[in-house]
Design a protein around this motif. Structure first.
Motif, mmCIF file in Angstrom:
data_model
loop_
_atom_site.group_PDB
_atom_site.id
_atom_site.type_symbol
_atom_site.label_atom_id
_atom_site.label_comp_id
_atom_site.label_asym_id
_atom_site.label_seq_id
_atom_site.Cartn_x
_atom_site.Cartn_y
_atom_site.Cartn_z
ATOM 1 N N UNK A 65 45.076 -26.373 11.798
ATOM 2 C CA UNK A 65 43.935 -25.727 11.143
ATOM 3 C C UNK A 65 43.564 -26.526 9.899
ATOM 4 N N UNK A 66 42.275 -26.870 9.789
ATOM 5 C CA UNK A 66 41.774 -27.665 8.667
ATOM 6 C C UNK A 66 40.584 -26.955 8.031
ATOM 7 N N UNK A 67 40.320 -27.191 6.736
ATOM 8 C CA UNK A 67 39.139 -26.584 6.105
ATOM 9 C C UNK A 67 37.858 -26.967 6.841
ATOM 10 N N UNK A 68 37.040 -25.965 7.129
ATOM 11 C CA UNK A 68 35.760 -26.204 7.779
ATOM 12 C C UNK A 68 34.623 -26.059 6.780
ATOM 13 N N UNK A 69 33.382 -26.203 7.244
ATOM 14 C CA UNK A 69 32.232 -26.078 6.348
ATOM 15 C C UNK A 69 31.992 -24.633 5.931
ATOM 16 N N UNK A 70 31.264 -24.453 4.860
ATOM 17 C CA UNK A 70 30.843 -23.121 4.423
ATOM 18 C C UNK A 70 29.368 -22.942 4.745
ATOM 19 N N UNK A 71 28.946 -21.688 4.886
ATOM 20 C CA UNK A 71 27.549 -21.365 5.166
ATOM 21 C C UNK A 71 27.108 -20.256 4.221
ATOM 22 N N UNK A 72 26.023 -20.500 3.512
ATOM 23 C CA UNK A 72 25.499 -19.518 2.570
ATOM 24 C C UNK A 72 24.723 -18.455 3.328
ATOM 25 N N UNK A 318 43.121 -22.603 4.303
ATOM 26 C CA UNK A 318 42.124 -23.631 4.580
ATOM 27 C C UNK A 318 40.732 -23.180 4.125
ATOM 28 N N UNK A 319 40.456 -21.892 4.241
ATOM 29 C CA UNK A 319 39.150 -21.382 3.815
ATOM 30 C C UNK A 319 38.998 -21.441 2.297
ATOM 31 N N UNK A 320 40.079 -21.197 1.569
ATOM 32 C CA UNK A 320 40.003 -21.312 0.111
ATOM 33 C C UNK A 320 39.736 -22.753 -0.306
ATOM 34 N N UNK A 324 36.370 -24.038 -2.296
ATOM 35 C CA UNK A 324 36.408 -24.761 -3.575
ATOM 36 C C UNK A 324 35.711 -26.111 -3.468
ATOM 37 N N UNK A 325 35.901 -26.792 -2.344
ATOM 38 C CA UNK A 325 35.251 -28.086 -2.136
ATOM 39 C C UNK A 325 33.729 -27.948 -2.128
#
Length: 382
Positions: A65-72, A318-320, A324-325
């Motif tokens: 599991x890796x950090x994925x993109x965020x969506x506003x 990963x979501x945190x 932050x990124x």
């Protein structure tokens, strides 16, 4: 990797003339025998290297599991608003209420190598799990994607219901039987499509009503009334006991809603139920005047129930990191995930523990007001 084999001369021409023994002729050339040990060592080394490369490329039964993109949720995706409301007044919403995602490699999504798993294990923003902890044995990629898509649709409907409940906007909500479990206690009496009306004369407004009545009866038969194609059907059912020790009817339920206006959520290539809470906050901001965030970059995750309860999700570390990124300074995390939050919070990110939509909304409004947010609930190691 390209491996080029090389060789050494079988004899050393710099060995020069040597003096012969008695009976020999002075000045005769004596050639040296080939150095077979050197050649064998070279071949062995090359074979070991080749085997090593093959080994690290072999697939292993792990999931990364890796950090994925965020969506506003207040923004756009593929040129369209993520949230569109029609049939009632809506207000242009600014700011950032980001839902967070996780990339998942392995399992039905394709194998991962030993090297990839080891590299992820050394990376603080990634996590490695045995495959069976994440995916049921034998599940296909198509089945996984279908389940994820269904969960996303359900989370969107629950988000609308939770947002309207939080704003005291009335709507119709019914519990409908989606299917019957194998060996169901209700087999032959209830069927898919039945709408639950009451249990022991208590109106069924939520799943919690059914669960509470079954628990209170401690296994005694219950009277369930359903609406079946416009007709009222009454059935007396003796509950069975689940592996966890709870009394159940053996039916799989789903909510059926009738909302006073339309809410459309458009988000491609994202599945699962974990965006529910952030969808609900985005809907609240869209149908109420003013800006909920007040310029604060907020992100979060959590499932949502129609009554506003926020539930746990996977991949929160990963979501945190992904939040932050993307620039978030405030992160809303389900209270049930606190054990995975402590010790994994990126620098510069404040994580607020939330149990329901009302608490999440309060945290965002407090941050938007510019007030001190240090007193908001937080995950602790105690």
């Amino acid at each position: 990797m390209t491996i080029t084999e090389g060789g050494q001369p079988a004899s050393d021409p710099a060995g020069g003339p040597v003096r012969g023994r008695r009976g020999g002729r002075t000045g005769a050339w004596t050639g040296r025998k080939p150095d077979n040990r050197s050649a064998a060592m070279l071949v062995s080394g090359l074979l070991a290297m080749a085997l090593g490369v093959t080994a690290v490329s072999l697939p292993v039964p792990y999931v990364i599991e890796s950090p994925g993109p965020t969506f506003n949720t207040l923004g756009e995706d593929q040129g369209e608003p993520v949230i569109t409301v029609t049939g009632t007044e809506s207000f242009p919403a600014k700011g950032s209420l980001d839902l967070t995602t996780v990339y998942v490699d392995g399992g039905p999504n394709g194998p991962v190598s030993v090297f990839a798993a080891f590299s992820a294990w050394l990376n603080g923003s990634k996590a490695v799990y045995p495959e069976e902890l994440i995916f049921p044995r034998g599940v296909t990629k198509e089945q996984s994607q279908q389940e994820s898509s269904t969960a996303m649709v359900t989370s969107q409907e629950n988000a609308v219901a939770a947002a309207l409940k939080e704003l005291n906007i009335p709507f119709e909500q019914r519990m409908e039987i989606a299917s019957l479990a194998d060996g169901s206690a209700a087999d032959g009496q209830l069927q898919a499509g039945d709408v639950l009306l009451s249990i022991n004369d208590k109106p069924i407004t939520a799943l919690a009503v059914v669960q509470a009545e079954l628990a209170a009866g401690n296994g005694a038969p219950v009277t369930v009334v359903v609406d079946r194609s416009g007709s009222r059907i009454s059935a007396t059912i003796t509950p069975s006991v689940s592996p966890s020790g709870r009394f159940i009817l053996g039916v799989i339920l789903q909510y059926n809603f009738t909302f006073p206006f339309d809410v459309r959520i458009s988000l491609d290539e994202v599945g699962g139920p974990s965006a529910g809470m952030m969808f609900a906050l985005g809907i609240i901001d869209t149908i109420t005047p003013g800006e909920l965030t007040g310029g604060t970059h907020v992100a979060g995750t959590g499932t949502i129930s129609p009554d506003g309860s926020v539930g746990p999700i996977g991949g929160i570390s990963q979501k945190m990191h992904g939040a932050r990124s993307a620039g978030a300074s405030l992160f809303l995390a389900p209270a049930a995930n606190c054990g995975d939050v402590v010790g994994h919070i990126p620098d510069g990110l404040q994580v607020v523990k939330v149990e329901n939509l009302a608490g999440a909304r309060k945290a965002v409004e407090l941050a938007a007001s510019g007030s001190d947010t240090s007193g908001l609930p937080a995950c602790t190691s105690g």
